[in-house]
Design an enzyme around this catalytic site. Structure first.
Site, mmCIF file in Angstrom:
data_model
loop_
_atom_site.group_PDB
_atom_site.id
_atom_site.type_symbol
_atom_site.label_atom_id
_atom_site.label_comp_id
_atom_site.label_asym_id
_atom_site.label_seq_id
_atom_site.Cartn_x
_atom_site.Cartn_y
_atom_site.Cartn_z
ATOM 1 N N HIS A 186 20.721 44.392 33.949
ATOM 2 C CA HIS A 186 19.619 45.336 33.775
ATOM 3 C C HIS A 186 18.713 44.813 32.665
ATOM 4 C CE1 HIS A 186 22.417 48.475 35.720
ATOM 5 N NE2 HIS A 186 21.545 48.026 36.613
ATOM 6 N N GLU A 189 18.391 45.935 28.865
ATOM 7 C CA GLU A 189 19.597 46.002 28.030
ATOM 8 C C GLU A 189 19.713 44.728 27.207
ATOM 9 O OE1 GLU A 189 22.554 46.866 31.042
ATOM 10 O OE2 GLU A 189 21.571 48.746 31.575
ATOM 11 N N ARG A 243 14.221 47.939 34.371
ATOM 12 C CA ARG A 243 15.665 47.833 34.619
ATOM 13 C C ARG A 243 15.998 46.878 35.776
ATOM 14 N NH1 ARG A 243 20.486 51.458 35.029
ATOM 15 N NH2 ARG A 243 21.270 51.467 37.151
ATOM 16 N N HIS A 313 26.775 45.202 29.901
ATOM 17 C CA HIS A 313 25.613 46.086 29.962
ATOM 18 C C HIS A 313 25.464 46.813 28.623
ATOM 19 C CE1 HIS A 313 24.967 46.270 34.491
ATOM 20 N NE2 HIS A 313 26.082 45.582 34.403
ATOM 21 N N GLU A 388 29.781 48.519 28.328
ATOM 22 C CA GLU A 388 28.514 49.117 27.890
ATOM 23 C C GLU A 388 28.516 49.052 26.364
ATOM 24 O OE1 GLU A 388 26.117 50.211 29.866
ATOM 25 O OE2 GLU A 388 27.024 50.856 31.755
HETATM 26 ZN ZN LIG Z 1 23.214 48.221 32.841
#
Ligand SMILES: [Zn+2]
Length: 425
Positions: A186, A189, A243, A313, A388
């Site tokens: 993405h 990020e 994104r 991410h 994440e």
């Molecule tokens: Zn992501």
């Protein structure tokens, strides 16, 4: 005539300014039950052209951050009240944060230009976020400094013709177990490529501190798997909060597919969108995107030696296991969970940063077509995780650059746990 031409150029570049977010607000909402979680999931997959989900609706106990344009704030608040979903304003004006960080980046660049003497051996540093050309330069420079440990190759080109780079870190020999890591799925990020490049640096430049990790494991690392989107988030005429990838969609003015909904394992079985304008658009067919196919083919080429797939991410501070498509657990869930717990323990020990580990009891939300599900279910890799990284939404994607190194130091401790386990597998 010439002057007139340059006048036109200047006018065009003034018009093609970066997308602005004046008056956009980020709301933190708390879905207390499955019904409100479903409302939010529907909103994400059907109206994310308006409501931009900065974090995914993952479970009923954790807040979700949603960016709302000024013209829709009243509608949004009405909707939350109608469904009795708790909400509060987390970021009062998104443009102000983007602008402050942009100024900070420019001053770092100026400082770097001033202190040219005593230059480091390569162009990348982790005091600011770096665009793709700087990352590529770093990969080339580091590989030239450490040819016995690191090689880079271009495994394909993105839709816009940017390189898809693969780094292999290895001391040679055959039959070794491997770890595959990717970043930058993405585009917005930014902490993801900033961490993944750090892992490369740590393994190669700091080899002597932990030679066993490279002597015993082959590392395959793709730092920026969505290069078109990533460059667009840095571009003067781009969008800091982009994104998806950048391929135009047939029959739609909206550009891009969510590559993390595009993988062919239970593709399009929920939690993704068929609408090209949605942030979670699944592409219209599994592996419709060239970048997803390149990732797939790269992984399949080394799948038989790869024990762990890590896709990096941000944000939310989660360490997540498959599956995304069902609340049922993978057969080896106990091992997946156990490794995640030990990795997160080491991460937290550095600065106290808390991570949530995805488990059966708290994952209620289905999303289909993510790369980690495919890595396990499609490519047969035994362990797959989605990380994440920082933070939990104070800054979100605009994580201040001064947090890059602390984020990297703590997360590297977790990677060491993964490496130790792979050595014992
Ligand atoms: Zn992501």
């Amino acid at each position: 005539m010439r002057a007139l031409f340059f006048f036109f150029l200047a006018t065009i570049s003034a018009i093609a300014a970066q997308k602005h977010y004046d008056g956009y607000q980020v709301f933190e909402v708390n879905a207390k039950d499955k019904v409100s979680l479903e409302v939010l999931t529907k909103l994400q997959n059907e109206r994310s052209d308006v409501y931009d989900f900065w974090t995914e609706p993952r479970n009923a106990n954790r807040p979700i951050d949603i960016m709302v344009p000024p013209a829709f704030i009243k509608n949004f608040v009405d909707l939350m009240q109608a469904f009795d979903i708790d909400y509060k304003v987390k970021i009062a004006d998104v443009e102000r944060i983007i602008e402050a960080n942009r100024k900070e980046r420019e001053s770092v660049v100026r400082k770097k230009l001033r202190s040219r003497s005593g230059a480091p051996r390569y162009s990348l540093n982790w005091e600011s976020y770096s665009d793709l050309p700087v990352i590529e330069e770093f990969l080339t420079e580091l590989a030239a400094l450490y040819p016995n440990l690191m090689t880079t190759s271009v495994v394909g080109q993105s839709y816009e013709g940017n390189n898809m780079n693969l780094v292999k870190i290895s001391t040679g020999g055959s039959g070794k177990k491997a770890i595959f890591i990717d970043g930058g799925f993405h585009a917005r990020e930014w902490i993801s490529p900033s961490f993944v490049t750090w892992v490369i640096r740590e393994l190669v430049e700091n080899y002597a501190a932990h030679p066993q990790y490279v002597d015993n494991i082959d590392w395959y690392i793709m730092p920026v798997v969505n290069p078109d989107g990533y460059r667009y988030t840095f571009a003067a005429n781009g969008d800091r909060l982009w994104r998806k990838n950048r391929r135009p969609n047939d029959g739609s003015a909206c550009i891009g597919t969510d590559m993390n909904r595009n993988f062919d394992f239970h593709w399009d079985e929920g939690g993704s969108s068929d609408l090209p304008c949605a942030e979670t658009y699944n592409g219209g067919a599994a592996f419709s995107e060239i970048e997803s196919r390149i990732i797939r083919d790269t992984i399949l080429g080394i799948a038989n030696q790869t024990m762990v797939y890590l896709t990096v991410h941000s944000y939310g501070q989660y360490w997540l296991t498959p599956w995304g498509y069902t609340a049922d657990l993978p057969a080896n869930y106990d091992q997946l969970y156990d490794l995640a717990v030990r990795a997160v323990d080491k991460l937290t020990a550095v600065y106290g940063t808390q991570y949530t580990i995805g488990s059966s009891t708290n994952v209620l939300y289905v999303n289909t077509g993510p790369s980690d599900d495919w890595a396990m279910g499609g490519a047969g890799i035994p362990y797959a995780y989605t990380l994440e990284l920082r933070d939990t939404g104070k800054y979100g994607f605009e994580l201040p650059a001064e947090q890059i190194i602390p984020n990297n130091l703590e997360t590297w401790e977790a990677i060491k746990v993964v490496a130790e386990d792979v050595m014992a597998m």
